[in-house]
Structure formats: C-alpha cells, structure tokens
Design a protein around this motif. Structure first.
Motif, PDB file in Angstrom:
ATOM      1  N   ARG A  26     -19.675   0.145 -10.698  1.00  0.00           N
ATOM      2  CA  ARG A  26     -20.528   1.310 -11.375  1.00  0.00           C
ATOM      3  C   ARG A  26     -20.801   2.470 -10.701  1.00  0.00           C
ATOM      4  O   ARG A  26     -20.569   3.421 -11.000  1.00  0.00           O
ATOM      5  N   ALA A  27     -21.220   2.047  -9.538  1.00  0.00           N
ATOM      6  CA  ALA A  27     -21.688   3.289  -8.326  1.00  0.00           C
ATOM      7  C   ALA A  27     -20.241   4.058  -7.636  1.00  0.00           C
ATOM      8  O   ALA A  27     -20.382   4.862  -7.276  1.00  0.00           O
ATOM      9  N   GLY A  28     -19.110   3.174  -7.867  1.00  0.00           N
ATOM     10  CA  GLY A  28     -17.976   3.626  -7.270  1.00  0.00           C
ATOM     11  C   GLY A  28     -18.028   3.594  -5.591  1.00  0.00           C
ATOM     12  O   GLY A  28     -17.595   4.509  -4.951  1.00  0.00           O
ATOM     13  N   ILE A  29     -18.756   2.403  -5.342  1.00  0.00           N
ATOM     14  CA  ILE A  29     -18.992   2.435  -3.905  1.00  0.00           C
ATOM     15  C   ILE A  29     -17.891   1.296  -3.387  1.00  0.00           C
ATOM     16  O   ILE A  29     -17.858   0.122  -3.759  1.00  0.00           O
ATOM     17  N   PRO A  30     -17.229   1.480  -2.278  1.00  0.00           N
ATOM     18  CA  PRO A  30     -16.450   0.448  -1.827  1.00  0.00           C
ATOM     19  C   PRO A  30     -17.283  -0.746  -0.901  1.00  0.00           C
ATOM     20  O   PRO A  30     -18.398  -0.250  -0.402  1.00  0.00           O
TER      21      PRO A  30
ATOM     22  N   ARG B  98       1.042  -1.288  -0.040  1.00  0.00           N
ATOM     23  CA  ARG B  98       0.052   0.057  -0.003  1.00  0.00           C
ATOM     24  C   ARG B  98       0.698   1.200  -0.017  1.00  0.00           C
ATOM     25  O   ARG B  98       0.272   2.364  -0.254  1.00  0.00           O
ATOM     26  N   THR B  99       1.927   1.037   0.330  1.00  0.00           N
ATOM     27  CA  THR B  99       3.135   2.354   0.481  1.00  0.00           C
ATOM     28  C   THR B  99       3.740   2.715  -1.104  1.00  0.00           C
ATOM     29  O   THR B  99       4.465   3.551  -1.137  1.00  0.00           O
ATOM     30  N   TRP B 100       3.526   1.715  -2.031  1.00  0.00           N
ATOM     31  CA  TRP B 100       4.110   1.551  -3.157  1.00  0.00           C
ATOM     32  C   TRP B 100       3.196   2.760  -4.216  1.00  0.00           C
ATOM     33  O   TRP B 100       2.039   2.592  -4.144  1.00  0.00           O
ATOM     34  N   PRO B 101       3.656   3.624  -4.901  1.00  0.00           N
ATOM     35  CA  PRO B 101       3.057   4.253  -5.654  1.00  0.00           C
ATOM     36  C   PRO B 101       2.267   3.653  -6.820  1.00  0.00           C
ATOM     37  O   PRO B 101       1.074   4.330  -7.069  1.00  0.00           O
ATOM     38  N   GLY B 102       2.451   2.550  -7.171  1.00  0.00           N
ATOM     39  CA  GLY B 102       1.569   1.819  -7.997  1.00  0.00           C
ATOM     40  C   GLY B 102       0.352   1.067  -7.431  1.00  0.00           C
ATOM     41  O   GLY B 102      -0.319   0.505  -8.369  1.00  0.00           O
ATOM     42  N   TYR B 103       0.297   1.292  -6.169  1.00  0.00           N
ATOM     43  CA  TYR B 103      -0.650   0.297  -5.351  1.00  0.00           C
ATOM     44  C   TYR B 103      -2.085   0.354  -5.990  1.00  0.00           C
ATOM     45  O   TYR B 103      -2.587  -0.633  -6.442  1.00  0.00           O
ATOM     46  N   SER B 104      -2.519   1.674  -6.261  1.00  0.00           N
ATOM     47  CA  SER B 104      -4.005   1.671  -6.614  1.00  0.00           C
ATOM     48  C   SER B 104      -4.173   1.356  -7.988  1.00  0.00           C
ATOM     49  O   SER B 104      -5.306   0.660  -8.415  1.00  0.00           O
ATOM     50  N   TRP B 105      -3.302   1.397  -8.828  1.00  0.00           N
ATOM     51  CA  TRP B 105      -3.327   0.815 -10.301  1.00  0.00           C
ATOM     52  C   TRP B 105      -3.555  -0.563 -10.277  1.00  0.00           C
ATOM     53  O   TRP B 105      -4.202  -1.328 -10.785  1.00  0.00           O
ATOM     54  N   LEU B 106      -2.418  -1.253  -9.623  1.00  0.00           N
ATOM     55  CA  LEU B 106      -2.492  -2.812  -9.578  1.00  0.00           C
ATOM     56  C   LEU B 106      -3.548  -3.275  -8.762  1.00  0.00           C
ATOM     57  O   LEU B 106      -4.118  -4.238  -9.097  1.00  0.00           O
ATOM     58  N   ARG B 107      -3.927  -2.603  -7.653  1.00  0.00           N
ATOM     59  CA  ARG B 107      -5.281  -3.270  -6.794  1.00  0.00           C
ATOM     60  C   ARG B 107      -6.266  -3.116  -7.939  1.00  0.00           C
ATOM     61  O   ARG B 107      -6.990  -4.143  -7.865  1.00  0.00           O
ATOM     62  N   ASP B 108      -6.567  -2.135  -8.646  1.00  0.00           N
ATOM     63  CA  ASP B 108      -7.718  -1.970  -9.437  1.00  0.00           C
ATOM     64  C   ASP B 108      -7.777  -2.954 -10.470  1.00  0.00           C
ATOM     65  O   ASP B 108      -8.678  -3.709 -10.927  1.00  0.00           O
ATOM     66  N   LEU B 109      -6.542  -3.543 -11.031  1.00  0.00           N
ATOM     67  CA  LEU B 109      -6.411  -4.396 -12.047  1.00  0.00           C
ATOM     68  C   LEU B 109      -6.579  -5.966 -11.482  1.00  0.00           C
ATOM     69  O   LEU B 109      -7.506  -6.456 -12.165  1.00  0.00           O
ATOM     70  N   ARG B 110      -6.202  -5.863 -10.430  1.00  0.00           N
ATOM     71  CA  ARG B 110      -6.370  -7.275  -9.797  1.00  0.00           C
ATOM     72  C   ARG B 110      -7.912  -7.389  -9.406  1.00  0.00           C
ATOM     73  O   ARG B 110      -8.231  -8.630  -9.604  1.00  0.00           O
TER      74      ARG B 110
END
Length: 308
Positions: free
Chosen positions: A298-302, A256-268
């Motif tokens: 679609r709703a952007g809801i966690p 979670r401290t890695w700058p690419g985390y949110s991108w890889l999280r969304d891909l996974r």
C-alpha cells in the motif's frame, strides 16, 4: 491473450490443523504398514510434513481441496525420474491416498547437512525446462489464467483481510490483468515446477546434488514463472545477491533483463501475498506477516519478507 476469471463465489477455507493432520497421519501410516508413533512435525502451513522415526520416511499431507488435485504428483515424479530429472524419491509404499479430502504421499527422508543456495537449482530447473515430451497425465495448461483466478479466490476467501485490504489487492490484480495481453514471453513453454525456490529442494548426500520436491504446483507454462519465483525469494528473503547472479550464469538467463520482468515479478508477489492471506488464521504470526506485506504494498515501500 491471457483470459482471467473471477470466482463465482468465495471458496470456504477448510480446517487444516495439527490435530486434524495428526489423525490423518495415524490412519495413513497404518494403512501402509508404517508406525507413526513419535513422528516429528517439520512444517504445517501450505501442507503438513511429518518425519517418521520408525523408518526413513517423510509423510506429506496436503490441504483439503474441492475435487481431485489437478496434479498426480506420484505419477509425475516417477515420470521425471525416468528422464533423469533430479527429484526426491518416493517411499516404497502404496500411494497416493486420500483421507478426508487431503492427498497423502510418502517420500524418502533425506537428512540435510548443508543449506540450499540459488545456484543449486540451476541444473535441475534447466533439465526440467528442456523436456519436450509431455507426461502421460493431464496437467494444468492455462497457468497464468489460473493464477489470476486463484488470486481472486484467495482474496475472497481470506479470513484476515479488511475491506480496505481486499480493495487494494483487487486493484493490483486488475492492474496486472489489464497488461497481460502485452506480455511477450521469450523462453519455450513447457513443464514448469510452479513454485521453484530454496525450500522446495533438498540436498541428496548420496548423489551429491540438489533434488527438487513439492510438485503440487507443476503445470505447462512459461519457464519465466519458475525463474521469477526464485528471484523473488532471493530478493525478498535476503539471500546473498551473489548467489542469484551465480544461478543466472549457470542457468543461462537472467529474468531481470527480460522486458516483462517487473510485470511478472509483481504478479508472483501478489500470488504469494494472497495465497498466504487465504492460508493464514487470524491473529497468528503468519497473518501478521501477510498484513505487514500488504502495508508495504500500500505504501509502495520495498521490504524484506519473513519466510512463512
């Protein structure tokens, strides 16, 4: 740079039912001299897993695939055992075998007396990721490009998606693909499990440690993929947050401290949604769970997910 590909045409969903796998189980067991009578079905989704009552053996039947599986799981597990990576042991029978396009493997049955927690995976994954020699077999080496391809194929082949669902998922894939060239990985690339999470580890009572299983997704790639897979499972399936913190401390890296985390999280997460959209039959609990996940996207809801 990560190159991504669209499939030339949709991949037909193969028939994969308990009736079919029961027949495969019977033929496979007879071929290696085991008795399948009374076998207990443990799981039937990504693959079919049966526990024999006549011997301490688990039989795993993979979904049919077009062509040979890219991973020789039996050879890989034997190679990992020789390097002291904790893995579930193979049953002492001739294997692997193939029946009707499905790969069948036989494994040592390990009775489970405790739940696997995230920290249990730290040492085995660290050992796996630290290997610097390659197994004596070919493994997929363009893991992220393959991920984008598999996502596109799953969207095209799913029987449960509406046209609006497909458009949404394709747009999310395109968004992530557009940023792929920007991502800079920090951990040394190497052998990865490909699907590292709680259900792909068992507790070995004899050795007092967790052992990894289910190697069909193994590849040469970025260890960040394994780490974000576990993070997604911990967060989406409501495992205690403190357990993931302990994993990060034991492994020595917090994804979670890695700058690419949110991108890889969304891909996974997109890979998980689309893979299950492909595997799920219409009007089933699995299909309803996948569609619920898509509605939240679609709703952007966690949202919390239910395990499939």
């Amino acid at each position: 740079m990560i190159t991504t590909f669209e499939p030339a045409e949709p991949v037909a969903a193969p028939a994969f039912t308990p009736e079919r796998t029961q027949s495969i189980l019977e033929h496979a067991s007879r071929a290696v001299g085991l008795d399948h009578a009374g076998a207990q079905l443990l799981r039937h989704h990504t693959n079919a897993v049966y526990r024999l009552v006549s011997a301490p053996v688990v039989v795993k039947i993979d979904r049919p695939c077009q062509g040979r599986s890219p991973v020789d799981v039996v050879a890989l597990v034997r190679w990992l055992q020789a390097r002291q990576v904790p893995v579930v042991g193979l049953a002492p029978v001739r294997q692997p075998m193939e029946i009707g396009g499905s790969a069948i493997t036989f494994w040592r049955y390990l009775p489970q007396f405790r739940e696997i927690t995230a920290p249990d995976l730290a040492a085995p994954l660290s050992m796996l990721h630290s290997l610097r020699t390659r197994p004596p077999q070919w493994l997929p080496a363009r893991h992220l490009a393959g991920t984008f391809t598999r996502i596109a194929q799953s969207i095209a082949a799913s029987r449960i998606l509406t046209s609006e669902d497909r458009a949404l998922l394709r747009a999310e894939r395109a968004r992530l693909a557009a940023r792929a060239a920007e991502i800079s990985f920090v951990l040394p690339p190497g052998l990865i499990h490909g699907d590292a999470h709680h259900r792909n580890m068992l507790w070995d009572q004899a050795t007092g440690r967790g052992v990894l299983c289910d190697w069909e997704s193994a590849a040469y790639g970025h260890p960040e993929w394994d780490l974000v897979t576990l993070e997604v499972h911990c967060r989406r399936f409501a495992h205690p947050a403190a357990e993931y913190e302990k994993f990060c401390h034991a492994y020595g890296f917090d994804i979670r401290t890695w700058p690419g985390y949110s991108w890889l999280r969304d891909l996974r997460e997109l890979r998980m949604i689309t893979t299950n959209a492909y595997k799920s039959a219409p009007d089933t609990p699995c299909a309803r769970e996948v569609l619920r996940r898509i509605a939240a996207l679609r709703a952007g809801i966690p949202s919390r997910w239910n395990i499939l």
